[in-house]
Scaffold this active site. Structure first.
Site, PDB file in Angstrom:
ATOM      1  N   PRO A 145       0.028  34.783  38.937  1.00  0.00           N
ATOM      2  CA  PRO A 145      -0.828  33.621  39.140  1.00  0.00           C
ATOM      3  C   PRO A 145      -0.955  32.797  37.857  1.00  0.00           C
ATOM      4  O   PRO A 145      -1.213  33.337  36.791  1.00  0.00           O
ATOM      5  CB  PRO A 145      -2.177  34.244  39.532  1.00  0.00           C
ATOM      6  N   GLU A 146      -0.726  31.493  37.970  1.00  0.00           N
ATOM      7  CA  GLU A 146      -0.826  30.598  36.832  1.00  0.00           C
ATOM      8  C   GLU A 146      -2.103  29.775  36.964  1.00  0.00           C
ATOM      9  O   GLU A 146      -2.920  30.021  37.856  1.00  0.00           O
ATOM     10  CB  GLU A 146       0.435  29.743  36.753  1.00  0.00           C
ATOM     11  N   ARG A 148      -0.270  45.946  41.199  1.00  0.00           N
ATOM     12  CA  ARG A 148       0.407  46.429  39.987  1.00  0.00           C
ATOM     13  C   ARG A 148      -0.567  46.905  38.911  1.00  0.00           C
ATOM     14  O   ARG A 148      -0.145  47.410  37.867  1.00  0.00           O
ATOM     15  CB  ARG A 148       1.305  45.323  39.428  1.00  0.00           C
ATOM     16  N   ARG A 183       8.788  23.237  14.357  1.00  0.00           N
ATOM     17  CA  ARG A 183       9.030  24.352  15.271  1.00  0.00           C
ATOM     18  C   ARG A 183      10.463  24.308  15.811  1.00  0.00           C
ATOM     19  O   ARG A 183      10.900  23.294  16.346  1.00  0.00           O
ATOM     20  CB  ARG A 183       8.044  24.328  16.445  1.00  0.00           C
ATOM     21  N   HIS A 231      -4.946  49.316  47.175  1.00  0.00           N
ATOM     22  CA  HIS A 231      -4.958  48.512  45.954  1.00  0.00           C
ATOM     23  C   HIS A 231      -6.255  47.721  45.761  1.00  0.00           C
ATOM     24  O   HIS A 231      -6.304  46.844  44.905  1.00  0.00           O
ATOM     25  CB  HIS A 231      -3.760  47.567  45.947  1.00  0.00           C
TER      26      HIS A 231
END
Length: 276
Positions: free
Chosen positions: A2-3, A115, A157, A96
């Protein structure tokens, strides 16, 4: 994983059910997440009222007055809103379902994490000084994230712009999917070094990031492998992907074939015609 749009979608989904509710019970079924769930949480949280539900980066923060309950969804986690009656019938805990908050109106906030790479933590004092939050970069949807700030942070960078956008010290929550999509809309190759991009091109990129994330939030996020909204429904932003997951397919703008490469162990997708 999930972002930011998925986490923000979750926040918006759970907040109306939680704010101003008192916690009547805490159930820990499996404390072994990324960091162990504190065993004394039931004693700490019971009787407290949830005053606000906010987000910092990909962390969900429940302000309980005496402290803040921190959730992270990890690789596969989701937070669901249930009722005690439904929970006792068709939604009995599954393998879960590791953590429940039961509230005074019989609402249940349940963490499901196959997970077990998520987190449930407790912090007293200034939440922004928590070790997980104190060194994070700006939120991408705020005025603190802007072209000049990004330009100055990237001088010298050598890392690619794609990898730089996924550095949480530079900006938080953009993530792999939305970095790919924003770079396409800005016309910037994911392979170019961040330090070589001009402030003018960063203007376009910052705008593309904000628009991409906002559109994803409005679509309820993306239907990632394990992600669903707080009501159990998927998001729909994946129907709007321009490059992500479209390797070897024609670009929707120029018909060139979308390319896929590996950057920092993550897949990048780009159009060699539209992105330079």
């Amino acid at each position: 994983m999930p972002e930011l749009p998925e986490v923000e979608t979750t926040r918006r989904g759970i907040a109306p059910h939680l704010v101003n509710q008192s916690i009547t019970e805490v159930i820990i079924r499996n404390p072994s997440l990324r960091w162990p769930i504190p065993g004394d949480l039931p004693g700490i949280l019971t009787g407290l009222s949830i005053q606000a539900v906010t987000r910092r980066a990909k962390y969900l923060l429940l302000d309980c007055g005496a402290g803040t309950l921190i959730f992270h969804l990890g690789m596969s986690g989701s937070l669901r809103i249930l009722s005690v009656k439904i929970m006792q019938s068709i939604e009995s805990p599954q393998k879960h379902d590791h953590f429940d908050l039961i509230l005074s109106d019989q609402t249940v906030l349940r963490l499901r994490d196959p997970r077990r790479f998520g987190a449930v933590l407790w912090h007293t004092g200034d939440i922004l000084q928590h070790p997980l939050l104190m060194n994070l970069g700006p939120e991408p949807l705020t005025v603190d994230f802007n072209a000049l700030q990004l330009f100055e942070k990237t001088r010298g960078r050598r890392a690619t712009i794609k990898e730089t956008l996924m550095n949480s010290h530079i900006v938080v929550g953009v993530g792999n999917i939305y970095a790919n999509e924003a770079l396409f809309h800005a016309g910037i190759s994911p392979k170019i070094a961040a330090g070589r991009i001009s402030v003018m091109r960063y203007e376009r990129l910052v705008q593309a990031i904000k628009q991409t994330l906002q559109q994803a939030i409005e679509a309820g996020g993306s239907s990632l492998r394990d992600f669903v909204n707080s009501d159990g429904n998927p998001g729909y932003f994946q129907q709007q992907y321009w490059v992500y997951g479209r390797a070897d397919q024609p670009c929707k703008k120029c018909d060139r074939v979308i390319k896929q490469i590996k950057q920092g162990q993550r897949s990048s997708f780009y159009c060699p015609g539209c992105q330079r």
